[in-house]
Design an enzyme around this catalytic site. Structure first.
Site, mmCIF file in Angstrom:
data_model
loop_
_atom_site.group_PDB
_atom_site.id
_atom_site.type_symbol
_atom_site.label_atom_id
_atom_site.label_comp_id
_atom_site.label_asym_id
_atom_site.label_seq_id
_atom_site.Cartn_x
_atom_site.Cartn_y
_atom_site.Cartn_z
ATOM 1 N N LYS A 1 0.763 -1.232 0.089
ATOM 2 C CA LYS A 1 -0.146 -0.091 0.031
ATOM 3 C C LYS A 1 0.811 1.368 -0.110
ATOM 4 O O LYS A 1 1.903 1.330 0.532
ATOM 5 C CB LYS A 1 -0.865 0.142 1.213
ATOM 6 N N ASP B 1 -2.762 -2.046 9.603
ATOM 7 C CA ASP B 1 -2.751 -2.279 8.052
ATOM 8 C C ASP B 1 -3.232 -3.261 7.620
ATOM 9 O O ASP B 1 -3.210 -3.640 6.425
ATOM 10 C CB ASP B 1 -1.340 -1.996 7.650
#
Ligand SMILES: C[C@@](CO)(OP(=O)(O)O)[C@H](O)COP(=O)(O)OP(=O)(O)OC[C@H]1O[C@@H](n2ccc(N)nc2=O)[C@H](O)[C@@H]1O
Ligand SMILES: Nc1ncnc2c1ncn2[C@@H]1O[C@H](COP(=O)(O)OP(=O)(O)O)[C@@H](O)[C@H]1O
Length: 320
Positions: free
Chosen positions: A16, A145
């Site tokens: 990401k 995350d």
């Protein structure tokens, strides 16, 4: 009668980048409340899970020497968490092979990606009847995350990053990523931000709304003006050379650059695919980072790609 051993399952999972990361003050539980816009990129890890009599983790690729292979590995913690969730007792008879393309401790959530991929792989290997939302609850217990790596795409994350809402993104965006020779510790970077805030009043980035609007418009020039990360000042304070890297990417023709998450990877947004290749070539000659990669986003989250012999596209690689 012989028990049938299921074939290994391989899962591909994206890194990401945070297009927007605004960090609020430290909470009592040691986390910071934040608002972030994540985008999943075509830079990936691959995780294979298999039934075995020799449980454990093997690591190959990016940073293989610096990834723990014991119980501290986030992928192994995912094995234990899913085992507990479905009431399996004893040491899980699972072998996990990580093929890493995501830089370790690079601010691109590689360990989180491996944990998410392990959850998806094991759900398939063990033929479990679990939804992705159920996996996301387990994922949130493993790290802030991890849920995003399950869903991928582009999403707004709140809380400590684990509460997700999809964001409409009309366009494929093209990125150049500059990997540093050494990682940065996420807790140290948050700690440095607290220190900088206690010592003065560093500027805070504004609202995420314009970023969401730029994503809907699909215009990389509009998005480039809005990239922002409250952790960037802290990452640069701990690693001052990042200033030079960020400048070099823009000088090489990127629309804008940002530190990804807690860094030290720098992500450069480019006008298009061709421009990204040109920026990558020039940046790799500038001597400001270890390796340069091109990637695009958004891409989907953790997905089963097949058994051990499934073909694997390599991500483009440019050495500095
Ligand atoms: C900064 C971000 C931005 O996406 O990514 P990375 O740069 O690590 O990839 C994340 O918030 C990182 O998430 P993740 O790496 O999963 O962190 P966790 O394991 O949950 O937390 C590690 C430590 O970071 C700090 N932490 C993490 C998240 C948060 N919202 N506030 C924090 O203060 C805490 O000190 C925590 O103990
Ligand atoms: N599967 C894994 N891959 C990478 N690092 C891992 C893994 N499991 C645990 N770690 C540990 O987590 C730390 C953070 O790694 P990573 O998730 O790659 O970075 P970041 O939090 O910056 O996105 C590493 O320094 C490493 O010690």
């Amino acid at each position: 009668m012989l028990a049938v051993v299921p074939p290994p399952v391989t899962v591909r999972v994206p890194a990401k980048v945070n297009l927007h990361l605004s960090v609020d003050d430290l909470r009592e539980d040691g986390y910071h409340e934040l608002v972030t816009v994540f985008q999943a990129l075509s830079l990936t890890d691959e995780v294979t899970v298999a039934v075995t009599d020799e449980p454990g983790i093997e690591v190959y690729g990016e940073g293989e020497g610096s990834v723990p292979t014991g119980h501290e590995n986030l992928a192994w913690r995912a094995v234990e968490a899913l085992s507990a969730h479905v009431g399996r007792t004893g040491e899980p008879k699972v072998r996990v092979v990580l093929r890493k393309g995501i830089p370790v401790a690079g601010g691109m959530a590689g360990g989180s990606a491996d944990a998410a991929a392990t959850l998806v792989g094991l759900a398939s290997l063990w033929n479990l009847d679990v939804t992705r939302d159920e996996l996301a609850e387990i994922a949130a217990g493993l790290g802030s995350d991890v849920p995003f790596a399950l869903y991928g795409g582009t999403a707004l994350g709140t809380g400590r990053g684990e509460h997700l809402v999809p964001v409409l993104s009309r366009h494929t965006f093209h990125w150049v990523l500059a990997f540093d020779s050494e990682g940065l510790s996420t807790p140290k970077v948050f700690g440095e931000l607290d220190r900088l805030r206690a010592a003065g009043n560093p500027p805070r980035i504004g609202s995420h709304t314009p970023v969401v609007e730029a994503l809907a418009s699909g215009d990389p020039r509009q998005l480039a003006l809005l990239l922002g990360n409250d952790l960037q000042a802290a990452a640069v304070s701990l690693r001052p050379e990042l200033r030079r890297t960020l400048r070099a990417g823009v000088n090489a023709g990127a629309l804008a650059g940002t530190v990804s998450g807690s860094g030290p990877t720098c992500a450069f947004l480019c006008e298009g695919a061709q421009s990204a290749v040109e920026v990558a070539a020039e940046l790799s000659g500038a001597g400001v980072c270890r390796t340069v990669r091109v990637a695009h986003g958004p891409v989907p989250g953790a997905r089963v790609v097949g058994g051990d012999d499934a073909p694997r596209p390599a991500s483009p690689r440019v050495h500095a």
